[in-house]
Scaffold this motif. Structure first.
Motif, PDB file in Angstrom:
ATOM      1  N   SER A 133       0.778  -1.118  -0.053  1.00  0.00           N
ATOM      2  CA  SER A 133      -0.100  -0.082  -0.104  1.00  0.00           C
ATOM      3  C   SER A 133       0.845   1.293   0.104  1.00  0.00           C
ATOM      4  O   SER A 133       2.065   1.106   0.514  1.00  0.00           O
ATOM      5  N   LEU A 134       0.382   2.193  -0.775  1.00  0.00           N
ATOM      6  CA  LEU A 134       1.145   3.686  -0.635  1.00  0.00           C
ATOM      7  C   LEU A 134       0.064   4.420   0.035  1.00  0.00           C
ATOM      8  O   LEU A 134      -1.056   4.936  -0.391  1.00  0.00           O
ATOM      9  N   ASP A 135       0.548   5.112   1.173  1.00  0.00           N
ATOM     10  CA  ASP A 135      -0.386   5.883   1.900  1.00  0.00           C
ATOM     11  C   ASP A 135      -1.543   5.261   2.418  1.00  0.00           C
ATOM     12  O   ASP A 135      -2.638   6.001   2.185  1.00  0.00           O
ATOM     13  N   GLY A 136      -1.707   4.196   2.499  1.00  0.00           N
ATOM     14  CA  GLY A 136      -2.863   3.439   2.816  1.00  0.00           C
ATOM     15  C   GLY A 136      -3.634   3.085   1.631  1.00  0.00           C
ATOM     16  O   GLY A 136      -4.885   2.519   1.895  1.00  0.00           O
ATOM     17  N   ILE A 137      -3.201   3.282   0.466  1.00  0.00           N
ATOM     18  CA  ILE A 137      -4.045   2.834  -0.720  1.00  0.00           C
ATOM     19  C   ILE A 137      -3.280   1.671  -1.338  1.00  0.00           C
ATOM     20  O   ILE A 137      -2.274   1.790  -1.704  1.00  0.00           O
ATOM     21  N   ALA A 138      -4.124   0.383  -1.486  1.00  0.00           N
ATOM     22  CA  ALA A 138      -3.546  -0.678  -1.806  1.00  0.00           C
ATOM     23  C   ALA A 138      -3.230  -0.861  -3.219  1.00  0.00           C
ATOM     24  O   ALA A 138      -4.165  -0.467  -3.991  1.00  0.00           O
ATOM     25  N   PHE A 139      -1.975  -1.506  -3.329  1.00  0.00           N
ATOM     26  CA  PHE A 139      -1.828  -1.750  -4.872  1.00  0.00           C
ATOM     27  C   PHE A 139      -2.700  -2.658  -5.269  1.00  0.00           C
ATOM     28  O   PHE A 139      -3.307  -3.570  -4.683  1.00  0.00           O
ATOM     29  N   SER A 140      -3.225  -2.556  -6.646  1.00  0.00           N
ATOM     30  CA  SER A 140      -4.000  -3.560  -7.213  1.00  0.00           C
ATOM     31  C   SER A 140      -3.499  -4.862  -7.432  1.00  0.00           C
ATOM     32  O   SER A 140      -2.295  -4.884  -7.953  1.00  0.00           O
ATOM     33  N   GLY A 141      -4.152  -5.765  -7.121  1.00  0.00           N
ATOM     34  CA  GLY A 141      -3.486  -7.246  -7.357  1.00  0.00           C
ATOM     35  C   GLY A 141      -2.571  -7.667  -5.991  1.00  0.00           C
ATOM     36  O   GLY A 141      -2.213  -8.323  -6.090  1.00  0.00           O
ATOM     37  N   SER A 142      -2.767  -6.920  -5.005  1.00  0.00           N
ATOM     38  CA  SER A 142      -2.089  -7.367  -3.689  1.00  0.00           C
ATOM     39  C   SER A 142      -2.519  -8.789  -3.309  1.00  0.00           C
ATOM     40  O   SER A 142      -3.617  -9.275  -3.478  1.00  0.00           O
ATOM     41  N   GLY A 143      -1.530  -9.575  -3.011  1.00  0.00           N
ATOM     42  CA  GLY A 143      -1.624 -10.837  -2.759  1.00  0.00           C
ATOM     43  C   GLY A 143      -1.326 -11.603  -3.992  1.00  0.00           C
ATOM     44  O   GLY A 143      -0.719 -12.780  -3.966  1.00  0.00           O
ATOM     45  N   THR A 144      -1.368 -11.265  -5.136  1.00  0.00           N
ATOM     46  CA  THR A 144      -0.883 -11.961  -6.349  1.00  0.00           C
ATOM     47  C   THR A 144       0.352 -10.988  -6.932  1.00  0.00           C
ATOM     48  O   THR A 144       0.401 -11.200  -8.283  1.00  0.00           O
ATOM     49  N   LEU A 145       0.668 -10.032  -6.338  1.00  0.00           N
ATOM     50  CA  LEU A 145       1.790  -9.195  -6.844  1.00  0.00           C
ATOM     51  C   LEU A 145       2.826 -10.162  -7.118  1.00  0.00           C
ATOM     52  O   LEU A 145       3.388 -11.098  -6.531  1.00  0.00           O
ATOM     53  N   SER A 146       3.956  -9.476  -8.140  1.00  0.00           N
ATOM     54  CA  SER A 146       5.062 -10.496  -8.508  1.00  0.00           C
ATOM     55  C   SER A 146       6.319  -9.737  -8.004  1.00  0.00           C
ATOM     56  O   SER A 146       6.151  -8.487  -7.754  1.00  0.00           O
TER      57      SER A 146
END
Length: 182
Positions: A59-72
């Motif tokens: 997350s950046l400043d509390g906003i999760a990256f899309s795909g968290s958990g499946t990020l590579s």
């Protein structure tokens, strides 16, 4: 029978101690501009280094990256992306790029990187999101702004197998003992 149980127990202990132990880690890094990246991942620690990263959530400043958990994630070597990602407890040997999309071609909506672009210790950190692109840039990474902590151990599949084998042996021993006393 006792000798067999002792031998199996000894072999099980040796196999369990030889396995790498994965753990879950929480991390954070505060950029000089004030943005804070936080997240977690599973990995295997050996000394100062953590490798075999999986289950990334960023997350950046509390906003999760899309795909968290499946990020590579990948490592960076001489400006090229590829190889294993490495995270270090002291932050001086961080060498990774993580995010969604095709990271090998820098095609992703959300990207976080920390690496040694000038050789030696980690010297660059940055990110890109759908709404913002920023980087501390070469030479401005500061390990004192890096925090990481182990949250919990993640048992390896072999650990479960050894536990089940041990329980099976205990069951066999109890059954034989009961059969012998009747």
């Amino acid at each position: 029978m006792k000798k067999l149980l002792r031998t199996v127990g000894f072999i099980s202990m040796m196999a369990a101690s030889a396995m790498s132990h994965a753990s879950t880690y929480d991390f954070s890094y505060t950029f000089t501009t004030g943005e804070v990246v936080t997240g977690s991942f599973d990995g295997s620690a050996s000394g100062n280094l953590i490798t075999i990263l999986s289950n990334l959530a960023i997350s950046l400043d509390g906003i999760a990256f899309s795909g968290s958990g499946t990020l590579s994630s990948y490592g960076i070597s001489q400006g090229s992306i590829g190889g294993p990602a490495v995270v270090s407890f002291n932050g001086l040997e961080n060498n990774f790029i993580a995010g969604d999309g095709d990271l090998l071609h820098l095609a992703g909506t959300n990207i976080l990187y920390m690496a040694a672009f000038n050789g030696g210790a980690t010297d660059a950190a940055g990110y890109q999101t759908a709404t913002a692109a920023n980087g501390d840039g070469d030479g401005s990474y500061d390990a004192s702004r890096w925090n990481i902590a182990a949250v919990s151990a993640v048992p390896e599949p072999g650990t479960y197998a050894l536990m089940l084998a041990g329980l099976g042996l205990v069951g066999v021993a109890v059954r034989r003992r009961r059969a012998g006393s009747v």
